[in-house]
Design a protein around this motif. Structure first.
Motif, PDB file in Angstrom:
ATOM      1  N   ALA A 179      -7.755 -25.720 -78.729  1.00 42.37           N
ATOM      2  CA  ALA A 179      -7.307 -25.535 -77.345  1.00 42.37           C
ATOM      3  C   ALA A 179      -7.338 -26.873 -76.627  1.00 42.37           C
ATOM      4  N   SER A 180      -6.533 -26.992 -75.590  1.00 40.63           N
ATOM      5  CA  SER A 180      -6.547 -28.159 -74.710  1.00 40.63           C
ATOM      6  C   SER A 180      -6.850 -27.699 -73.298  1.00 40.63           C
ATOM      7  N   LEU A 181      -7.715 -28.431 -72.618  1.00 44.89           N
ATOM      8  CA  LEU A 181      -8.039 -28.165 -71.227  1.00 44.89           C
ATOM      9  C   LEU A 181      -7.551 -29.337 -70.382  1.00 44.89           C
ATOM     10  N   ILE A 182      -6.687 -29.040 -69.424  1.00 43.82           N
ATOM     11  CA  ILE A 182      -6.192 -30.067 -68.508  1.00 43.82           C
ATOM     12  C   ILE A 182      -6.827 -29.813 -67.139  1.00 43.82           C
ATOM     13  N   GLU A 183      -7.489 -30.819 -66.612  1.00 46.42           N
ATOM     14  CA  GLU A 183      -8.133 -30.723 -65.309  1.00 46.42           C
ATOM     15  C   GLU A 183      -7.354 -31.566 -64.293  1.00 46.42           C
ATOM     16  N   THR A 184      -7.390 -31.153 -63.039  1.00 52.14           N
ATOM     17  CA  THR A 184      -6.780 -31.968 -61.984  1.00 52.14           C
ATOM     18  C   THR A 184      -7.864 -32.427 -61.012  1.00 52.14           C
ATOM     19  N   ARG A 185      -7.588 -33.561 -60.385  1.00 52.51           N
ATOM     20  CA  ARG A 185      -8.515 -34.109 -59.383  1.00 52.51           C
ATOM     21  C   ARG A 185      -7.786 -34.206 -58.047  1.00 52.51           C
ATOM     22  N   VAL A 186      -8.542 -34.021 -56.973  1.00 55.70           N
ATOM     23  CA  VAL A 186      -7.953 -34.064 -55.633  1.00 55.70           C
ATOM     24  C   VAL A 186      -8.332 -35.340 -54.883  1.00 55.70           C
ATOM     25  N   SER A 187      -9.094 -36.210 -55.543  1.00 52.64           N
ATOM     26  CA  SER A 187      -9.448 -37.510 -54.964  1.00 52.64           C
ATOM     27  C   SER A 187      -9.412 -38.538 -56.088  1.00 52.64           C
ATOM     28  N   ARG A 188      -9.827 -39.732 -55.794  1.00 50.24           N
ATOM     29  CA  ARG A 188      -9.844 -40.755 -56.842  1.00 50.24           C
ATOM     30  C   ARG A 188     -10.937 -40.508 -57.880  1.00 50.24           C
ATOM     31  N   GLU A 189     -11.937 -39.766 -57.493  1.00 50.45           N
ATOM     32  CA  GLU A 189     -13.078 -39.540 -58.375  1.00 50.45           C
ATOM     33  C   GLU A 189     -12.736 -38.512 -59.455  1.00 50.45           C
ATOM     34  N   VAL A 190     -13.194 -38.813 -60.663  1.00 51.30           N
ATOM     35  CA  VAL A 190     -13.051 -37.849 -61.756  1.00 51.30           C
ATOM     36  C   VAL A 190     -14.054 -36.724 -61.523  1.00 51.30           C
ATOM     37  N   PRO A 191     -13.639 -35.469 -61.614  1.00 54.34           N
ATOM     38  CA  PRO A 191     -14.572 -34.366 -61.353  1.00 54.34           C
ATOM     39  C   PRO A 191     -15.680 -34.314 -62.404  1.00 54.34           C
ATOM     40  N   PRO A 192     -16.833 -33.760 -62.050  1.00 50.21           N
ATOM     41  CA  PRO A 192     -17.904 -33.583 -63.043  1.00 50.21           C
ATOM     42  C   PRO A 192     -17.400 -32.785 -64.235  1.00 50.21           C
ATOM     43  N   ASP A 193     -18.056 -32.966 -65.377  1.00 46.73           N
ATOM     44  CA  ASP A 193     -17.581 -32.289 -66.589  1.00 46.73           C
ATOM     45  C   ASP A 193     -18.208 -30.912 -66.783  1.00 46.73           C
ATOM     46  N   LYS A 194     -18.786 -30.352 -65.713  1.00 47.03           N
ATOM     47  CA  LYS A 194     -19.404 -29.023 -65.822  1.00 47.03           C
ATOM     48  C   LYS A 194     -18.414 -27.982 -66.318  1.00 47.03           C
ATOM     49  N   ALA A 226       1.327 -33.620 -68.458  1.00 49.97           N
ATOM     50  CA  ALA A 226       0.129 -33.398 -69.284  1.00 49.97           C
ATOM     51  C   ALA A 226       0.281 -32.150 -70.139  1.00 49.97           C
ATOM     52  N   LEU A 227       0.866 -31.116 -69.589  1.00 52.81           N
ATOM     53  CA  LEU A 227       1.096 -29.891 -70.375  1.00 52.81           C
ATOM     54  C   LEU A 227       2.013 -30.168 -71.560  1.00 52.81           C
ATOM     55  N   SER A 228       3.056 -30.940 -71.333  1.00 55.85           N
ATOM     56  CA  SER A 228       4.016 -31.215 -72.413  1.00 55.85           C
ATOM     57  C   SER A 228       3.395 -32.046 -73.526  1.00 55.85           C
ATOM     58  N   ALA A 229       2.320 -32.795 -73.201  1.00 51.39           N
ATOM     59  CA  ALA A 229       1.681 -33.647 -74.209  1.00 51.39           C
ATOM     60  C   ALA A 229       0.453 -33.007 -74.835  1.00 51.39           C
ATOM     61  N   ALA A 230       0.020 -31.872 -74.331  1.00 52.93           N
ATOM     62  CA  ALA A 230      -1.227 -31.258 -74.815  1.00 52.93           C
ATOM     63  C   ALA A 230      -1.071 -30.765 -76.243  1.00 52.93           C
ATOM     64  N   PRO A 231      -2.046 -31.068 -77.134  1.00 53.68           N
ATOM     65  CA  PRO A 231      -1.896 -30.702 -78.547  1.00 53.68           C
ATOM     66  C   PRO A 231      -2.426 -29.317 -78.913  1.00 53.68           C
ATOM     67  N   GLY A 232      -3.215 -28.685 -78.053  1.00 53.51           N
ATOM     68  CA  GLY A 232      -3.886 -27.447 -78.443  1.00 53.51           C
ATOM     69  C   GLY A 232      -2.948 -26.272 -78.650  1.00 53.51           C
ATOM     70  N   GLU A 233      -3.410 -25.323 -79.437  1.00 52.38           N
ATOM     71  CA  GLU A 233      -2.650 -24.087 -79.650  1.00 52.38           C
ATOM     72  C   GLU A 233      -2.749 -23.163 -78.441  1.00 52.38           C
ATOM     73  N   VAL A 234      -3.806 -23.327 -77.661  1.00 51.86           N
ATOM     74  CA  VAL A 234      -3.994 -22.600 -76.405  1.00 51.86           C
ATOM     75  C   VAL A 234      -4.151 -23.645 -75.309  1.00 51.86           C
ATOM     76  N   LEU A 235      -3.448 -23.473 -74.188  1.00 53.46           N
ATOM     77  CA  LEU A 235      -3.478 -24.448 -73.102  1.00 53.46           C
ATOM     78  C   LEU A 235      -4.206 -23.853 -71.898  1.00 53.46           C
ATOM     79  N   LEU A 236      -5.174 -24.599 -71.387  1.00 57.17           N
ATOM     80  CA  LEU A 236      -5.994 -24.161 -70.264  1.00 57.17           C
ATOM     81  C   LEU A 236      -5.858 -25.168 -69.132  1.00 57.17           C
ATOM     82  N   ILE A 237      -5.774 -24.666 -67.901  1.00 55.81           N
ATOM     83  CA  ILE A 237      -5.659 -25.520 -66.725  1.00 55.81           C
ATOM     84  C   ILE A 237      -6.797 -25.189 -65.767  1.00 55.81           C
ATOM     85  N   LEU A 238      -7.516 -26.229 -65.352  1.00 56.71           N
ATOM     86  CA  LEU A 238      -8.593 -26.056 -64.383  1.00 56.71           C
ATOM     87  C   LEU A 238      -8.342 -27.034 -63.246  1.00 56.71           C
ATOM     88  N   THR A 239      -7.912 -26.515 -62.103  1.00 55.69           N
ATOM     89  CA  THR A 239      -7.490 -27.384 -61.010  1.00 55.69           C
ATOM     90  C   THR A 239      -8.654 -27.768 -60.098  1.00 55.69           C
TER      91      THR A 239
END
Length: 339
Positions: A179-194, A226-239
């Motif tokens: 699976a691939s998980l794509i996360e989005t950020r709303v500021s310059r900071e990378v979100p915690p990896d929780k 990012a979705l078009s480049a994701a390699p996983g068989e299952v695609l997950l998005i966490l905004t």
């Protein structure tokens, strides 16, 4: 089966209904031992009980055509699970009229609920208790227990019970490996990896690997790329910001990449803001913010079905509302109850 009190001297071959204390030979030294309920009584048992002063005992007698509780439980288990490997289920040994069923590996439990209800309706002495349908289970997790309540049952009645539910349980194993998980950020900071750690745990217990971390701006075009480049068989998005509408950034990014959205929102709390879709024949799940926690939420129910190859329609998600109030969260800014 007959059941009742008899004179102790007449109980040979019967099944002791209640555990009792008996004297241990030689009787003049006062040593005792316990005869467990369910014991088939021998002449020595009867002598020991008599020496202890028991003139009457309560027993069960198997009649012609009856099966002992252990044999009956095992026969029923084998009727329900005629193909252990194919159904993904292991049958335990029998004891005290009980046989347990265990999953051979991680997966999702599927039940023919009507058939199992029919089994339990045949005779109150013949029972099966199971985990719920669609229950996620780990390898060697118990999924059902068969219990013969009486010390014996009619073989003919048992056969009817087994015929009512042959093959009514199975484990669906995961059908994906990555699976691939794509996360989005709303500021310059990378979100915690929780959130990533929580999702990695969910995937790992189902045998899936998670590809390298990808974090992009909370932007429709960047997320689509990012979705078009994701390699996983299952695609997950966490905004980084909650998806609050079918036309919000994440669903629109999926459409922009050439995918489709089949359902937005679910009647499960926590988990309302989930969406489900598809991209290049791969399932896509837009995760609600509660997926950052390892606690059970609506996304788990959808994710587990997807991983095990169960089709999940909009109506399937709509039906999850009954039983979908999973947990009260007192710290939420808009509490659900005021009393």
């Amino acid at each position: 089966m007959k059941f009742g009190a008899v004179k102790t001297a007449e109980g040979e071959g019967a099944i002791l209904a209640h555990s009792m204390q008996a004297s241990q030979p030689p009787y003049d030294i006062g040593l005792c031992y316990r005869i467990a309920k369910g014991t088939a009584l021998t002449a020595q048992h009867l002598a020991d009980l008599t020496a202890e002063g028991h003139g009457q005992i309560t027993v069960a007698w198997l009649e012609a055509g009856d099966l002992h509780e252990d044999a009956a439980a095992l026969d029923l288990a084998q009727a329900l699970v005629p193909d252990e490997e194919g159904q993904g289920i292991r049958i335990s040994g029998a004891g005290a009229g009980r046989v347990n069923l265990y999953a051979l590996g991680a997966g999702l439990v599927r039940l023919d609920c009507a058939a199992l209800e029919a089994l339990n309706a045949v005779d109150p002495m013949i029972t099966i208790a199971t985990v719920p349908d669609y229950h996620r289970v780990d390898g060697d997790g118990m999924i059902a227990t068969i219990k013969i309540i009486s010390y014996g049952v009619s073989a003919e009645v048992l056969a009817r019970a087994g015929a009512a539910a042959e093959g009514a349980l199975r484990i669906l194993p995961p059908v994906f490996t990555s699976a691939s998980l794509i996360e989005t950020r709303v500021s310059r900071e990378v979100p915690p990896d929780k959130g990533r750690r929580s999702m990695a745990g969910r995937l790992h217990r189902m045998g899936l690997s998670l590809s390298e971390r990808v974090v992009v701006r909370h932007d429709e075009a960047e997320l689509a790329t990012a979705l078009s480049a994701a390699p996983g068989e299952v695609l997950l998005i966490l905004t980084g910001s909650a998806t609050s509408d079918p036309l919000d950034v994440a669903p629109q990014a999926l459409r922009r990449a050439g995918g489709s959205v089949t359902r937005f929102g679910m009647p499960v709390d926590p988990g309302n803001l989930l969406f489900l879709g598809e991209y290049q024949a791969r399932p896509v799940i837009g995760l609600p913010g509660c997926a950052r926690s390892p606690a059970l939420n609506g996304a788990d129910w959808v994710l587990e079905r997807v991983l095990c190859g169960c089709p999940v329609s909009s109506s399937d998600i709509a039906a999850m509302g009954i039983g979908g109030l999973l947990k009260e969260i007192p710290t939420r800014p808009m509490p659900r109850r005021s009393d």
